[in-house]
Design a protein around this motif. Structure first.
Motif, PDB file in Angstrom:
ATOM      1  N   ALA A 178       0.811  -1.230   0.000  1.00 19.42           N
ATOM      2  CA  ALA A 178       0.000   0.000   0.000  1.00 19.42           C
ATOM      3  C   ALA A 178       0.842   1.278   0.000  1.00 19.42           C
ATOM      4  CB  ALA A 178      -0.983  -0.015   1.177  1.00 19.42           C
ATOM      5  N   PRO A 179       1.887   1.384   0.827  1.00 22.62           N
ATOM      6  CA  PRO A 179       2.712   2.597   0.770  1.00 22.62           C
ATOM      7  C   PRO A 179       3.394   2.796  -0.590  1.00 22.62           C
ATOM      8  CG  PRO A 179       3.129   1.416   2.810  1.00 22.62           C
ATOM      9  CD  PRO A 179       2.280   0.524   1.953  1.00 22.62           C
ATOM     10  N   LYS A 180       3.732   1.697  -1.239  1.00 20.53           N
ATOM     11  CA  LYS A 180       4.347   1.805  -2.563  1.00 20.53           C
ATOM     12  C   LYS A 180       3.346   2.353  -3.569  1.00 20.53           C
ATOM     13  CE  LYS A 180       7.758  -1.844  -1.839  1.00 20.53           C
ATOM     14  NZ  LYS A 180       7.505  -2.153  -0.448  1.00 20.53           N
ATOM     15  N   PHE A 181       2.124   1.847  -3.538  1.00 23.33           N
ATOM     16  CA  PHE A 181       1.083   2.320  -4.459  1.00 23.33           C
ATOM     17  C   PHE A 181       0.690   3.768  -4.165  1.00 23.33           C
ATOM     18  CE2 PHE A 181      -0.308  -2.329  -4.713  1.00 23.33           C
ATOM     19  CZ  PHE A 181       0.417  -2.554  -5.870  1.00 23.33           C
ATOM     20  N   ALA A 182       0.651   4.129  -2.900  1.00 22.32           N
ATOM     21  CA  ALA A 182       0.226   5.470  -2.494  1.00 22.32           C
ATOM     22  C   ALA A 182       1.311   6.519  -2.699  1.00 22.32           C
ATOM     23  CB  ALA A 182      -0.219   5.460  -1.032  1.00 22.32           C
ATOM     24  N   GLY A 183       2.520   6.079  -2.995  1.00 21.21           N
ATOM     25  CA  GLY A 183       3.609   7.024  -3.181  1.00 21.21           C
ATOM     26  C   GLY A 183       4.095   7.633  -1.881  1.00 21.21           C
ATOM     27  N   GLN A 184       4.021   6.862  -0.820  1.00 23.86           N
ATOM     28  CA  GLN A 184       4.497   7.345   0.482  1.00 23.86           C
ATOM     29  C   GLN A 184       5.955   7.798   0.353  1.00 23.86           C
ATOM     30  OE1 GLN A 184       4.766   4.372   3.589  1.00 23.86           O
ATOM     31  NE2 GLN A 184       4.037   5.860   5.091  1.00 23.86           N
ATOM     32  N   ARG A 185       6.281   8.887   0.995  1.00 29.70           N
ATOM     33  CA  ARG A 185       7.596   9.510   0.869  1.00 29.70           C
ATOM     34  C   ARG A 185       8.742   8.522   1.081  1.00 29.70           C
ATOM     35  NH1 ARG A 185       8.224  14.158   4.665  1.00 29.70           N
ATOM     36  NH2 ARG A 185       6.725  15.091   3.253  1.00 29.70           N
ATOM     37  N   ASP A 186       8.663   7.709   2.138  1.00 31.04           N
ATOM     38  CA  ASP A 186       9.739   6.749   2.423  1.00 31.04           C
ATOM     39  C   ASP A 186       9.928   5.767   1.265  1.00 31.04           C
ATOM     40  OD1 ASP A 186      10.048   7.946   4.863  1.00 31.04           O
ATOM     41  OD2 ASP A 186       9.012   6.382   5.997  1.00 31.04           O
ATOM     42  N   ALA A 187       8.813   5.288   0.706  1.00 30.89           N
ATOM     43  CA  ALA A 187       8.900   4.334  -0.402  1.00 30.89           C
ATOM     44  C   ALA A 187       9.529   4.989  -1.624  1.00 30.89           C
ATOM     45  CB  ALA A 187       7.518   3.792  -0.740  1.00 30.89           C
ATOM     46  N   ARG A 225       9.236   0.431  -7.979  1.00 28.07           N
ATOM     47  CA  ARG A 225       8.392   0.543  -6.783  1.00 28.07           C
ATOM     48  C   ARG A 225       7.011  -0.043  -7.073  1.00 28.07           C
ATOM     49  NH1 ARG A 225       4.947   5.010  -5.368  1.00 28.07           N
ATOM     50  NH2 ARG A 225       5.993   6.238  -6.976  1.00 28.07           N
ATOM     51  N   TYR A 226       6.443   0.315  -8.226  1.00 28.13           N
ATOM     52  CA  TYR A 226       5.126  -0.212  -8.586  1.00 28.13           C
ATOM     53  C   TYR A 226       5.174  -1.716  -8.848  1.00 28.13           C
ATOM     54  CZ  TYR A 226       3.536   4.593  -8.988  1.00 28.13           C
ATOM     55  OH  TYR A 226       3.203   5.893  -8.719  1.00 28.13           O
ATOM     56  N   LEU A 227       6.209  -2.167  -9.542  1.00 26.53           N
ATOM     57  CA  LEU A 227       6.341  -3.597  -9.810  1.00 26.53           C
ATOM     58  C   LEU A 227       6.475  -4.379  -8.507  1.00 26.53           C
ATOM     59  CD1 LEU A 227       6.669  -5.955 -11.789  1.00 26.53           C
ATOM     60  CD2 LEU A 227       9.137  -5.477 -11.774  1.00 26.53           C
ATOM     61  N   THR A 228       7.276  -3.875  -7.597  1.00 19.68           N
ATOM     62  CA  THR A 228       7.448  -4.534  -6.303  1.00 19.68           C
ATOM     63  C   THR A 228       6.121  -4.573  -5.543  1.00 19.68           C
ATOM     64  OG1 THR A 228       9.737  -3.781  -6.219  1.00 19.68           O
ATOM     65  CG2 THR A 228       8.764  -4.511  -4.148  1.00 19.68           C
ATOM     66  N   GLY A 240      11.641 -15.271  -4.105  1.00 18.53           N
ATOM     67  CA  GLY A 240      12.418 -14.540  -5.101  1.00 18.53           C
ATOM     68  C   GLY A 240      12.463 -13.056  -4.812  1.00 18.53           C
ATOM     69  N   LEU A 241      11.316 -12.508  -4.440  1.00 22.85           N
ATOM     70  CA  LEU A 241      11.250 -11.090  -4.094  1.00 22.85           C
ATOM     71  C   LEU A 241      12.127 -10.787  -2.877  1.00 22.85           C
ATOM     72  CD1 LEU A 241       9.734  -8.527  -5.052  1.00 22.85           C
ATOM     73  CD2 LEU A 241       8.045  -9.019  -3.285  1.00 22.85           C
ATOM     74  N   MET A 242      12.121 -11.677  -1.896  1.00 20.49           N
ATOM     75  CA  MET A 242      12.937 -11.469  -0.695  1.00 20.49           C
ATOM     76  C   MET A 242      14.431 -11.597  -1.003  1.00 20.49           C
ATOM     77  SD  MET A 242      10.895 -10.570   1.623  1.00 20.49           S
ATOM     78  CE  MET A 242       9.761  -9.904   0.417  1.00 20.49           C
ATOM     79  N   ILE A 243      14.793 -12.464  -1.941  1.00 22.79           N
ATOM     80  CA  ILE A 243      16.198 -12.549  -2.356  1.00 22.79           C
ATOM     81  C   ILE A 243      16.626 -11.207  -2.942  1.00 22.79           C
ATOM     82  CG2 ILE A 243      17.781 -13.593  -4.034  1.00 22.79           C
ATOM     83  CD1 ILE A 243      16.207 -16.253  -3.559  1.00 22.79           C
ATOM     84  N   GLY A 244      15.764 -10.633  -3.783  1.00 24.95           N
ATOM     85  CA  GLY A 244      16.057  -9.306  -4.329  1.00 24.95           C
ATOM     86  C   GLY A 244      16.157  -8.252  -3.247  1.00 24.95           C
TER      87      GLY A 244
END
Length: 140
Positions: A40-49, A63-66, A92-96
């Motif tokens: 959700a923070p990634k989609f919302a464009g939260q400053r930290d993300a 960011r959106y792909l993740t 796989g995502l966690m390895i990245g």
């Protein structure tokens, strides 16, 4: 008067039931975390993300792909036959994430996605029978 004590599982069926319940609890908590605290923070464009993905240097598309991968994985964890492939994808995502923490961001934080990766591996292993049933059904 009888007193009830908390019984420990004694038969293999009781143990399987206890593991199944515990695993569902973990899956639900991980799915909630992935959807609410991570995607959700990634989609919302939260400053930290936004700032984190600027530091990574690959652009905001990552960011959106993740976020999409996290949301899809979270939903998959809640569907019995999709739990194994969802968990494998999340590994796989966690390895990245571990590599990104080690090489670009803050190496000490690499332990968190590594821990999640271990949990996803446990889920993938214990939910493999449901995935086998799905594959067998698709083969027919």
């Amino acid at each position: 008067m009888s007193t009830q004590t908390l019984a420990t599982p004694t038969t293999p069926a009781d143990r399987r039931t206890a593991v199944n319940i515990a695993l569902w609890a973990v899956q639900i908590l991980l799915a909630a975390f992935l959807l609410i605290a991570s995607a959700a923070p990634k989609f919302a464009g939260q400053r930290d993300a936004v700032e984190t993905f600027q530091q990574i240097g690959w652009g905001q598309w990552l960011r959106y792909l993740t976020g999409v991968c996290e949301a899809a994985g979270a939903i998959g964890l809640l569907i019995p036959r999709l739990a194994t492939p969802a968990a494998i994808g999340l590994i796989g995502l966690m390895i990245g994430a571990v590599l990104t923490q080690l090489l670009v961001l803050a190496p000490a934080w690499a332990l968190l996605p590594a821990s999640y990766g271990v949990l996803f591996a446990i889920i993938a292993w214990y939910r493999r029978d449901g995935f086998r049933a799905l594959v067998n059904r698709l083969r027919r």
